[in-house]
Structures are given as structure tokens and as C-alpha cells.
Design an enzyme around this catalytic site. Structure first.
Site, PDB file in Angstrom:
ATOM      1  N   LYS A   5      82.431  82.915 138.642  1.00 41.16           N
ATOM      2  CA  LYS A   5      82.881  84.035 137.825  1.00 41.16           C
ATOM      3  C   LYS A   5      81.835  85.151 137.872  1.00 41.16           C
ATOM      4  CE  LYS A   5      84.910  84.734 133.222  1.00 41.16           C
ATOM      5  NZ  LYS A   5      85.248  84.043 131.962  1.00 41.16           N
ATOM      6  N   GLU A  58      95.538  75.035 121.005  1.00 40.59           N
ATOM      7  CA  GLU A  58      95.744  75.464 119.622  1.00 40.59           C
ATOM      8  C   GLU A  58      96.512  74.439 118.796  1.00 40.59           C
ATOM      9  OE1 GLU A  58      95.145  79.092 122.159  1.00 40.59           O
ATOM     10  OE2 GLU A  58      96.410  77.303 122.292  1.00 40.59           O
ATOM     11  N   ARG A  64     101.507  79.430 118.995  1.00 42.45           N
ATOM     12  CA  ARG A  64     101.518  78.184 119.749  1.00 42.45           C
ATOM     13  C   ARG A  64     101.338  76.964 118.846  1.00 42.45           C
ATOM     14  NH1 ARG A  64      99.751  79.553 125.272  1.00 42.45           N
ATOM     15  NH2 ARG A  64      98.531  77.660 125.442  1.00 42.45           N
TER      16      ARG A  64
END
Length: 649
Positions: A292, A377, A405
């Protein structure tokens, strides 16, 4: 690697010649390497001017080039989970004007069907891409199509439960082609955590079965008599050796062919792996290791999230061009640390977003009392219920859009069991630049139907602190505190209180004011501006902040009865929102006062700045004041007509 200033400001000769994926077919290996460098240079130059997801895209340059060389988009469907890493895909599919990225009229920060036929799904909620891929592969099978489906998912998104539900189904169809590319950079926003992360780490650091077996074959085939039989025995023990030497067995046990790990920055290696996966004829997982922020030193040196998302920055240093001041998130984070010092039962939960939701300070001071559950979640909500039942008070901080969610778990696990759990919703209301999937415009609607739940909408920083403290005092029901994105505005003082509601403005010497204006959360300054505009039209207005919008304060109905009309203003969908709840409470109290609710219309909102979006939907002080003026004028006209008719009678 670093990019010279001249290159960063200069031309991108190869990139500008790429108008579509098939243009990549004409490039030599050397030109492809040059193209990768130009793409990184372009991204740093462009995203530093607009802000956006810089780090994730710098990490997938070679991977995306290889995907478009091996597969024929849009005939072959290339799907990106979350979409943080779609900028390179946009560049290679003819979208190279990044001047207004994430702004009104410019490119979306995520895949967008309106932009290109190469964009299949627009989701920016994680862990869903494998479900999409499963459905598309099934459709191909039923249509007898030879199109390919490729799903790109990060190791962070792979921690989500939905991803594993999909894998369970994908692996069951041994001869249904589907290629899963795991973009493994060891991070989502922050480093990936949990058992899956440990497994992938093992794969990253193992030399690998294939290399071991190839070397073994070379040695044993030179060994007289026993060499070849022994090699065949070892080859027959392939599964056991793989588990021991390179434990990709978890994926192969599911029924997925595993290829990797592959250096995701080695174009030739990635192409070769994807070609093998394409030919396989069944579900294949290609494990690519990427970095990244690759190629941009400021991103690589950023320990927090390697420039996962940046504002406007200086391209040479990576430093912000201007300071944004205190924001809502930091106010919450600071108060959480204070609460942690005062109460040992306070624990914090995050779903792979420790820093974005402001819990990093709490984590530094109380590392044993913070839980990062990964992109999960639903699990976070149920785990919070368990923590509450075990005697703790969990605070689950999450973006408002992601609470959707976990609604079932909030309803059936937290609320049904009367668990004292506090949900803190960051980026509530119109968020703007991240587009339709990130606007937190549903929470106050979906939460209205949860029995016992209490919901606070602070109007300023001091109210965030106070209402968070009020929320964690509740130990027999879920509580919710929701606030906006970005810089927190100045304090909005109260001039009085009715019940639990703060009075922000009241007209002087008026027996029956015209308008009761119910201001929700961060819209308080705008509501005071509305009141000023109405006052100039001779319309007297009382402005109240209910603070806790669920349940509706019992004193609101009697207060409403003292006014000619009630107006609610909220940064939430009108359907089922605070306005609807207030209207219901007035009906229940037999208070027959006209009510007009202002909020977000029931539609998905295009990306743009918050101000642009609010103006587009008419949620501004002049727009609302104009409509309220018309409503009061109609009432005046009706009363005048009724008075005239009464006089004639």
C-alpha cells in the site's frame, strides 16, 4: 521509488495513449513498466490536488494492468470490493480527467456505472464482491456464456462474514469458473487483524510448496534406485506437505484452487498467475502480495494508514496544504479517553477503523480495553451485547452508513436483551464527496422502530461530550449518539429548556408564535439562520433542539400546541425520520397543528461537496425559509377567508 519533480509535473506519454484496456496489448514489457511508473506519478500529482484514496491505488498499479491485459473487460466482468482501489482501473478504461475527482460533475471516487461500462458494481461497503461474483458466475452458467468473472478483494475485506458466506457457495461449484484475486497488503485502513490475517501472514512468509517440490524433484531424480519412487511418494503426499510447508490448505479445504503467493508488483508473474487461473475452469484464488502506498515515500512512512485517504496535500512532502481545525471525530475521541480514565467498565469496539472513528487515543492508553473485530459490523454488535451482559459498557464507534449492516443484531441481540451498548455514529447525514453509499442518511429512520433505543443528535462539540456521557449511563437499553463529518462548528448556546429540550431561540412578547422549528443535530446554525430570515418576513419563530430525538420528548406536543405550525429540519431521510416521529407524537397527543418536515429526499445522492448536495436537495436556510413563509401565508389566507365567511354568516 520516488518520482522526480519534473516527471510529476510533466507529461505521461504512454498513459495518455491508453484509451481502453486493449491498448495495453500493444505494449512491450519495458513499456508496461514505464506505464506503471507514469500511473503512479499521475496519481500523486492528481490526488494531491483533490484528495482521495491515494495509498490503495498506488499499491495495485501492476495488478490492475495485468487484470486488463489478461481479461477482456467489459465482456469479462472485473469487480472491485469496496472500490477504494479503482482509480487505476479508471485510468486504463479511458477516464483520465481527475481534475474534479469526487466533486460535483467530476469522477466518482468509486466505480460508477454512470461513468463507464467497465464499472460493474458501485458498492463501497466492504466484503460484498464475492457474493456479486457468485451470482454473475451462476448467470454465466445458466446462459451458457464463456465470459469470465474476476473478483478483486483485499485481505481486510476478506475478514468480513459476507465474504466467507460467499466463499462457501463459490467453492461448492467445482466446475464453475470464477477467479478471486486477494490483494494482500496486510491492511484495510489499518493493519488487518484476526485469525485470517495470521493465516495470510504464514503464507506470505513461507517459501512455498511448489518451490520445495521442484527442488526435491531435481535432487531425487538424480538419486539412483530410490529417487523416483520417493519423489512420487512425496508428490502423493501433496496435501500434507502443502499444509506443512505452505499452509494454503484452508482455501483448498474449501474447494478453491490456490495460486500464490505472487509478487503483486511483478507484472509478468501476476499475468502468468492470472492466465493459469483463467484456464482452470473452476473457482481459483490468486493470492497477490502488494504494498500500500508503493512508490510514494510519504505514504510508505505514514504508520496510521499509509495515506488510505488524503485531503489536499503537497505532492513533495505529503503534508496537508491547510489545517482543517477540530472535527467531530476528535471531540468524541478525546472524551472517550476521559471516560476511560473515570470508568474501568468502558470498552471500545471498532470494525477495522480505529483511527477514522477516533479511537486511536483510547487504544493507546487502554490497549486491553479496545477491540478491533475487522470488517465485521454484525459480529461487533453481538460481541458488544456479550460484553454488556458480562458487566462492561461497550462503545461501538462506526460510520453511520455502516450501521445498516448490523441492524438485525442491534435489534435482536442488543435491544431485545436490553443490553447497555452505546453506538457512536460518525459521518451521519450528508457526507458528500464519497457518494451515495457513504451518506449517513438512514440511521434515524431505521432506528425509530427499535423498542427502548434512545438516540441523541448533538448540535456542537460540547453536546457531543455531554450526550456521550448521558448515553453511557444507560445500562438497560441501546443508546446511539450520531454526529456529522468534518469540522465541528462554533458552540450554539441554549437560552432555555423545556423538558429535556434546549430552546435555542424564542420570540419576545408574542402570545402565540407562528413557527415551532425543531432543529436536529448539527443543523442548529442553519435553523437559527432560517429563524432570522423568517423574522424579516414578520414570522415569529421558536427554535428548539430536542437533543434526544428518540423517544420524542413528552413536552414537545404541549409546546407545539402553542404555535401555529411545526417545522422539523433533519440531516436524515424524510421517510420515517425525526419529522415522522414528531408527527406521530402530535397525533398521539391529539395536537392538531400543521407540520412540515424537511430532510433528505428518498433517493441516492450523487457525489459532490456537502454544500453542493445540500443545495441540490433544497436543504438550505433560504430554501426552507421560503417554503415556510409560503406555508404561513396560506394559513393567514385561510384564517382571513374563514373570518370573512364567519362575518357574512
Amino acid at each position: 521509488m520516488e518520482f522526480p519533480k519534473a516527471q510529476r509535473r510533466g507529461r505521461w506519454d504512454l498513459l495518455t495513449r491508453v484509451e481502453g484496456p486493449r491498448d495495453l496489448d500493444e505494449l512491450s514489457p519495458e513499456q508496461l513498466e514505464q506505464l506503471a511508473g507514469e500511473v503512479r506519478s499521475f496519481l500523486v500529482d492528481s490526488v494531491s490536488k483533490t484528495g482521495g484514496h491515494l495509498g490503495p491505488n498506488l499499491g495495485v498499479v501492476e495488478l490492475t494492468i495485468a487484470l486488463h491485459r489478461v481479461f477482456d473487460s467489459p465482456k469479462d466482468r472485473i469487480l472491485f470490493d469496496t472500490g477504494h482501489q479503482c482509480y487505476v482501473h479508471k485510468l486504463l478504461t479511458g477516464r483520465q480527467d481527475f481534475a474534479k475527482l469526487k466533486s460535483k460533475g467530476g469522477l466518482s471516487g468509486y466505480p460508477s456505472r454512470a461513468e463507464s461500462e467497465h464499472d460493474v458494481i458501485e458498492n463501497s461497503h466492504a466484503s460484498t464482491v464475492l457474493g456479486w461474483a457468485d451470482g454473475l458466475a451462476k448467470a454465466n452458467e445458466l446462459r451458457h456464456s464463456d465470459d469470465h468473472v474476476v473478483a478483486v478483494i483485499g485481505d481486510g475485506a476478506l475478514t468480513g462474514g459476507m465474504a466467507w458466506e460467499a466463499l462457501n457457495n463459490i467453492a461448492a461449484a467445482k466446475d464453475r469458473p470464477l477467479v478471486i484475486v486477494v490483494n494482500d497488503n496486510e491492511r484495510s485502513y489499518a493493519p488487518t487483524i484476526g485469525g485470517l490475517a495470521n493465516h495470510l501472514a504464514t503464507l506470505r512468509t513461507t517459501d512455498g510448496y511448489e518451490r520445495f517440490l521442484a527442488r526435491g524433484k531435481e535432487v531425487l531424480n538424480r538419486t539412483p534406485v530410490v529417487g523416483k519412487p520417493l519423489y512420487e511418494t512425496l508428490h502423493g503426499a501433496k496435501k500434507g506437505l502443502k499444509d506443512f510447508i505452505a499452509p494454503q490448505g484452508m482455501f483448498e479445504d474449501l474447494g478453491l484452487k490456490y495460486v500464490g503467493p505472487i509478487d503483486g508488483h511483478d507484472l509478468a508473474a501476476v499475468e502468468s498467475a492470472l492466465q493459469r487461473a483463467k484456464r482452470f475452469g473452476g473457482p481459483v484464488l490468486v493470492h497477490c502480495l502488494t504494498e500500500k502506498g508503493r512508490g510514494y515515500q510519504p505514504a510508505l512512512e505514514d504508520e496510521a494508514d499509509q495515506f488510505h485517504q488524503v485531503g489536499i496535500i503537497h505532492p513533495d512532502t505529503g503534508l496537508p496544504v491547510k489545517s482543517s481545525g477540530a472535527d467531530w471525530t476528535s471531540v468524541f475521541g478525546e472524551e472517550m479517553v476521559k471516560l476511560g480514565r473515570e470508568r474501568e467498565d468502558i470498552v471500545a469496539i471498532t470494525a477495522a477503523m480505529m483511527r477514522p472513528v477516533g479511537l486511536h487515543g483510547f487504544a493507546e492508553e487502554f490497549p486491553e480495553r479496545v477491540y478491533d473485530v475487522g470488517i465485521a459490523e454484525q459480529h461487533a454488535a453481538v460481541s458488544a451485547a456479550g460484553l454488556a451482559t458480562g458487566g462492561m459498557h461497550p462503545v461501538f464507534a462506526v460510520y453511520a452508513t455502516f450501521l445498516n449492516r448490523a441492524f438485525d443484531q442491534l435489534l435482536m441481540d442488543v435491544a431485545l436483551h436490553k443490553c447497555g451498548v452505546t453506538f457512536v455514529l460518525d459521518r451521519a447525514g450528508v457526507t458528500g464527496s464519497d457518494g451515495p453509499s457513504h451518506n449517513g442518511m438512514w440511521d434515524m429512520s431505521v432506528l425509530q422502530c427499535v423498542p427502548g433505543l434512545r438516540l441523541a443528535a448533538p448540535r456542537d462539540a460540547e453536546q457531543v461530550r455531554l450526550q456521550l456521557r448521558e448515553a453511557v449511563e444507560v445500562d438497560d437499553a441501546p443508546t446511539v449518539v450520531r454526529y456529522s463529518k468534518g469540522k465541528v462548528g462554533p458552540a450554539v448556546p441554549a437560552v432555555g429548556r423545556v423538558g429535556r429540550m434546549d430552546v435555542l431561540r424564542k420570540p419576545a412578547d408574542v402570545q402565540r408564535p407562528d413557527v415551532l422549528l425543531v432543529s436536529v443535530g448539527a443543523l442548529a446554525p442553519m435553523c437559527l439562520e432560517i429563524a432570522d430570515l423568517l423574522d424579516k418576513q414578520g414570522i415569529s419563530t421558536t427554535v428548539v433542539d430536542p437533543r434526544w430525538v428518540k423517544p420524542v420528548d413528552e413536552e414537545l406536543a404541549p409546546l407545539a400546541e402553542q404555535h401555529r405550525v411545526v417545522v422539523t429540519v433533519e440531516d436524515n431521510g424524510r421517510a420515517g425520520g425525526v419529522g415522522s416521529a414528531v408527527a406521530q407524537s402530535l397525533r398521539d397527543a391529539n395536537v392538531d397543528v400543521p407540520l412540515r418536515d424537511f430532510g433528505i429526499p428518498e433517493r441516492f445522492l450523487d457525489h459532490g461537496s456537502r454544500a453542493d448536495v445540500m443545495a441540490e436537495i433544497g436543504l438550505t436556510a433560504p430554501d426552507i425559509a421560503r417554503q415556510v413563509t409560503g406555508l404561513v401565508a396560506k394559513l393567514d389566507g385561510r384564517y382571513e377567508t374563514e373570518a370573512a365567511e364567519a362575518a357574512r354568516d
